[in-house]
Design an enzyme around this catalytic site. Structure first.
Site, short mmCIF file in Angstrom:
data_model
loop_
_atom_site.label_atom_id
_atom_site.label_comp_id
_atom_site.label_asym_id
_atom_site.label_seq_id
_atom_site.Cartn_x
_atom_site.Cartn_y
_atom_site.Cartn_z
N THR A 119 35.96 -3.10 30.82
CA THR A 119 36.09 -1.65 30.64
C THR A 119 37.52 -1.22 30.34
O THR A 119 37.74 -0.30 29.56
CB THR A 119 35.59 -0.91 31.89
OG1 THR A 119 36.15 -1.53 33.06
CG2 THR A 119 34.08 -0.93 31.97
N ASN A 120 38.50 -1.86 30.97
CA ASN A 120 39.91 -1.54 30.74
C ASN A 120 40.69 -2.85 30.53
O ASN A 120 41.59 -3.16 31.30
CB ASN A 120 40.49 -0.80 31.96
CG ASN A 120 39.67 0.42 32.34
OD1 ASN A 120 39.53 1.35 31.56
ND2 ASN A 120 39.12 0.42 33.54
N GLY A 218 36.12 -1.92 45.20
CA GLY A 218 34.69 -1.69 45.11
C GLY A 218 34.37 -0.65 44.05
O GLY A 218 35.25 -0.15 43.36
N CYS A 251 36.99 3.99 36.95
CA CYS A 251 36.10 4.06 38.12
C CYS A 251 36.39 5.25 39.03
O CYS A 251 35.56 5.59 39.87
CB CYS A 251 36.14 2.76 38.91
SG CYS A 251 37.81 2.26 39.40
N GLU A 341 27.17 5.33 40.71
CA GLU A 341 28.26 5.24 39.74
C GLU A 341 27.69 5.05 38.34
O GLU A 341 26.84 4.19 38.10
CB GLU A 341 29.18 4.06 40.07
CG GLU A 341 30.37 3.95 39.11
CD GLU A 341 31.23 2.74 39.39
OE1 GLU A 341 32.47 2.89 39.39
OE2 GLU A 341 30.68 1.64 39.61
N LEU A 420 42.68 0.13 42.40
CA LEU A 420 42.70 1.13 43.47
C LEU A 420 41.98 0.59 44.70
O LEU A 420 40.75 0.41 44.70
CB LEU A 420 42.01 2.42 42.99
CG LEU A 420 42.48 2.98 41.63
CD1 LEU A 420 41.72 4.27 41.29
CD2 LEU A 420 43.98 3.22 41.61
#
Length: 483
Positions: A119-120, A218, A251, A341, A420
């Site tokens: 994703t990144n 997570g 996220c 999510e 994070l």
């Protein structure tokens, strides 16, 4: 000539990379702060210069997100992160407290294993390399196979720049043949000192189960509460900015909106005005079937896709100008896809009677998924904001700011980071935004200031324990030794 099977070749490749990284790290550990900073500055500058090229590569290879937003991510991971850490002391003596007679010394952890998501991909490589080298560590990357070429290109650019600036060869390495077996070897090998795991829940769990110290994150599932005192147009703008940024692939981005009965109509009207499309019950049920796979994981077909691409996939007819899809929801749970999510421009919409109900609903959402990560509140009521800050099971309560950009420290004064921590409640070893400070240990040189005699109990008087006499005696002896 015998050709190794792919898994065996991957394992051997990891062992070779780790051998090189260990030797390189031993050289890095002998460098001065100035030498380390010169290398980091070169990494940041080269990544910033290539920010657009790498963004386009990541978008083309993965199909996720918006390449223009990936340029912003690459700029953030290079220039923004470097500007925030360049003055940080990470080598040698960090602090000397002459009064307390304690000296703090930075000690690199060693070789870091960096797990990179699709994703990144490019921004995460830049960021992890910077914070690892800044702390005097080497790093070996395990790339997501779906973003392999973009990741390899990023590693090549920053490693060449680093070596030109004096970095030992091998300090920034990457697997060319990523396999599950090779990644397992990377995480469990004796030369790996720490794992920085960014990826799916299964990968993060594997990192923590490897036997090697790990920092993992997570899933995010942050609700955004629009409290009745909020500036509604501005709150909606921030939520829309966040959820549409790179098509929701960060996220920390919002996953649901909580409004109150008193402001529901105004919030909905403003969302529609700013490009949100509210699904009918039939449309909501139609999209719901595509959000999660049968095994309960997020469907990768919707990740990082535009509203129009998702509508085409799910056979929905939505306006061309629609920026976000919203479904009204009342339930929460593992089998309620809208409450989970969704790394895509899709939001759930809940309604509550007051802030106390919003508080309980937010906790219910987070305990089902996203505990320890992030939530947002839009409010002008400081007392309500404090109550949310005191009670929510998250590591970041973001106030009046876009979740995606506030969580990573772009629009807040949190440490700029693309990893994070989620704290113990989220199964993570830390709740920090990960920085170089998390990648070195501190050795403390402590001088003795008391003797055994100073610690022995004083005689007890006839009236009992003579506390005042003991304190006076201890103070006198300590002061005498400090002089």
């Amino acid at each position: 000539m015998t050709t190794l099977d792919k898994d065996l070749a991957s394992i051997q490749e990891v062992r070779n990379l780790l051998t090189e990284a260990k030797a390189a790290q031993e050289s890095l550990a002998k460098m001065s702060q100035e030498q380390i900073d010169r290398i980091c500055e070169a990494i940041a500058a080269s990544a910033y210069e290539a920010r657009e090229k790498l963004a386009k590569m990541a978008h083309q290879e993965t199909g996720f997100g918006i390449w223009q937003d990936k340029v912003v991510k690459n700029s953030f991971a290079s220039k923004f992160v470097w500007d925030s850490i360049k003055e940080m002391k990470t080598v040698g003596i960090l602090n000397e407290d002459k009064e307390q007679k304690v000296i703090d010394v930075a000690v690199p952890v060693g070789v870091v294993a960096g797990l990179i998501p699709s994703t990144n991909p490019t921004s995460t490589v830049i960021y992890k390399a910077l914070i690892a080298i800044k702390a005097g560590n080497a790093i070996v990357f395990s790339p997501h196979p779906n973003a392999l070429q973009a990741i390899l290109a990023t590693v090549e650019i920053i490693s060449k720049a680093a070596e030109k600036a004096g970095c030992p060869k091998g300090a920034i390495g990457c697997m060319l043949k990523p396999t599950m077996q090779g990644t397992a070897e990377l995480m469990k090998h004796q030369y790996t000192s720490l794992i920085l795991a960014t990826g799916g829940s299964a990968m993060v769990k594997a990192a923590y189960s490897s036997g090697t110290p790990a920092i993992g994150v997570g899933p995010g599932n942050g609700p955004a509460y629009i409290e009745k005192s909020a500036d509604i147009p501005l709150a909606v703008k921030r939520i829309m900015d966040s959820k549409t940024f790179d098509n929701g692939t960060i996220c920390a981005s919002e996953q649901s909106i909580i409004a109150e009965t008193s402001n529901k109509a105004e919030v909905i009207a403003e969302l529609k005005k700013q490009g949100a499309y509210f699904l009918s019950p039939e449309e909501s049920a139609q999209l719901e079937r595509y959000i999660m796979r049968p095994n309960g994981s997020m469907n990768p077909q919707i990740v990082g896709k535009s509203v129009q691409a998702i509508a085409e996939l799910t056979h929905l007819s939505v306006p061309k100008e629609a920026r976000v899809l919203i479904a009204e929801e009342t339930k929460v749970g593992h089998k309620v896809p809208y409450s989970r999510e969704k790394l895509a421009p899709i939001l759930a919409f809940y309604t509550v009677g007051n802030w106390e109900e919003a508080c309980e609903l937010a906790m219910d959402i987070l305990y089902h998924e996203g505990a320890g990560h992030t939530m947002m509140i839009h409010s002008q009521n400081d007392e309500v904001i404090r109550q949310f800050g005191l009670k929510k099971p998250v590591s970041r309560v973001l106030v009046n700011t876009p979740g995606a950009l506030g969580g990573i420290g772009a629009t807040t004064n949190l440490a700029p980071a693309l990893t994070l921590g989620c704290g113990a409640v989220g199964g993570s070893s830390t709740s920090d935004n990960i920085s170089p400070a998390n990648l070195f240990n501190v050795r403390r040189i402590a001088y003795g200031i008391r003797e055994l005699e100073d610690l022995r109990e004083q005689p007890v008087s006839s009236s009992g324990f003579n506390e005042e006499q003991l304190v006076d005696t201890l103070v006198e002896r300590i002061l005498a030794k400090l002089q």
